[in-house]
Design an enzyme around this catalytic site. Structure first.
Site, short mmCIF file in Angstrom:
data_model
loop_
_atom_site.label_atom_id
_atom_site.label_comp_id
_atom_site.label_asym_id
_atom_site.label_seq_id
_atom_site.Cartn_x
_atom_site.Cartn_y
_atom_site.Cartn_z
CB THR A 196 -0.84 0.03 1.29
OG1 THR A 196 0.08 0.11 2.38
CG2 THR A 196 -1.67 -1.20 1.47
NE ARG A 224 -6.37 -9.77 -0.55
CZ ARG A 224 -5.53 -8.81 -0.17
NH1 ARG A 224 -5.48 -7.70 -0.86
NH2 ARG A 224 -4.76 -8.97 0.90
N GLY A 226 -8.32 -6.59 0.90
CA GLY A 226 -7.43 -6.71 2.05
C GLY A 226 -7.76 -5.73 3.15
CG ASP A 227 -4.53 -4.28 5.61
OD1 ASP A 227 -4.12 -4.73 4.51
OD2 ASP A 227 -3.87 -3.48 6.29
N GLY A 248 1.18 -4.72 4.21
CA GLY A 248 1.65 -6.10 4.30
C GLY A 248 0.57 -7.09 3.91
N GLY A 250 -2.67 -8.39 4.08
CA GLY A 250 -3.90 -7.79 4.56
C GLY A 250 -4.76 -8.69 5.42
#
Length: 362
Positions: A196, A224, A226-227, A248, A250
């Site tokens: 990110t 998908r 992620g975080d 990193g 996620g």
């Protein structure tokens, strides 16, 4: 290689988080402002060619300098977070916006979130494909909708309502990321930083904000996410504790609610933000999962990562201005450990971790 332009003279203790002795401070003893940025973490080889290394550092410095100048002039933390992330979204060196990785199908799906520490207002978007600056759309969600997270076609429709800039999906294409997709599909490794871009800041009013934006994982599929657009995982900000942006793997940052957990350790325990970041990255996450940047309520910036490297930078009203990729080269004090100033990161002496090596903290 690390670039530092702050006084280290007789500084002892939390240099990496505090800046320099004699730094301009607010009436409450805090720094007047502070900012940290990241551009991803992962297996970044130390023997990358000079052009690529200098490109990373130049991009970090340009983004950090913009944030520094805006905070010096009195811009709010939310404004600075959005502006600096926008710059990084337009920079093909980073996996966000213009430099986003490709999905398995050969497209791009972008995610972002932003949070205002004054009242925990937040906004996020996931899976957008034509929005040039996802962080701007996330801020519009926060400020101009009753929602927190919009995804896919709905987020794109909201971008139309808000007249947020749209581009053809091919605008995000870069040759470098296309090579990475081909290598991924061929079963080869990827030495690109994962994740990110992110920014955390404290402004002159003492308010905190955080923002994160990403192109996700190379070769991702099935929608998908992620975080990065998940508030409490990849992004968190609350006045009185800290602002956090993560990078990193996620899924792990979501499972452990990393951003909120770091703030909670400060809010409910007897530990500072640097110590909380070190504990979560070093004891909760597994080696190789990634890292975080953090700015605390006093404007002190710190970082922690358990990967080979993390593209990062920090600046504050005390004159600190630095960017780095690999080194953990500062004298640091966490609640139970102090680095020795030798250029090596001495880990805090906490209880033995069950998850592997200690993170680099600074």
């Amino acid at each position: 290689m690390i670039r530092v332009s702050f006084r280290v003279a007789a500084a002892v203790g939390l240099v990496a988080a505090l800046g320099c002795p004699g730094a301009p401070v607010a009436p409450d003893g805090a720094l007047e402002w502070g900012i940290a940025i990241h551009g991803g973490a992962g297996r970044i080889p130390r023997d990358i060619d000079e052009q690529r290394r200098s490109g990373y550092l130049s991009s970090l410095e340009a983004a950090l300098d913009h944030g520094r100048r805006r905070l010096e002039r009195g811009a709010t933390a939310v404004e600075v977070v959005e502006e600096v992330v926008r710059l990084m979204e337009d920079d093909p060196n980073f996996n966000a916006g213009r430099g986003a990785v490709f999905t398995r199908d050969g497209g791009h799906a972008l995610d972002a979130s932003i949070m205002d520490g004054r009242d925990r207002a937040c906004g996020a978007v996931a899976g957008v494909t034509t929005v040039r600056h996802p962080i701007t759309l996330a801020r519009r969600v926060m400020e101009r909708s009753p929602y927190v997270l919009l995804a896919g076609a709905g987020a794109e429709a909201f971008a139309d309502v808000e007249a947020v800039e749209r581009v053809d999906p091919t605008w995000f294409d870069t040759d470098r990321r296309l090579r990475s997709l081909r290598e991924f599909l061929a079963g080869q490794g990827d030495d690109e930083p994962r994740g990110t871009v992110g920014v955390v800041a404290r402004d002159r009013a003492g308010d905190l904000a955080a923002g994160t934006s990403t192109g996700g994982l190379t070769g991702k599929r099935w929608g998908r996410v992620g975080d990065s657009p998940i508030v409490g995982a990849g992004t968190w900000a609350s006045n009185g504790t800290c602002a956090v942006s993560a990078t990193g793997t996620g899924e792990e940052f979501i499972r452990h609610a990393v951003g909120r957990t770091i703030a909670a350790l400060v809010e409910f325990g007897e530990i500072d933000c640097a110590g909380a970041a070190a504990r979560v990255v070093g004891e909760t996450l597994a080696p190789g999962d990634g890292g975080v940047i953090v700015v605390d309520a006093a404007g002190r910036a710190t970082f922690a990562f358990n990967t080979a490297g993390m593209l990062r930078g920090a600046a504050d009203s005390g004159g600190r201005f630095e960017t780095a990729i690999w080194e953990c080269a500062f004298r640091i004090r966490t609640p139970r450990g102090t680095a020795d100033g030798s250029g090596r990161c001495r880990r805090p002496s906490r209880r033995p971790s069950t998850r592997g090596d200690r993170p680099c903290v600074g």
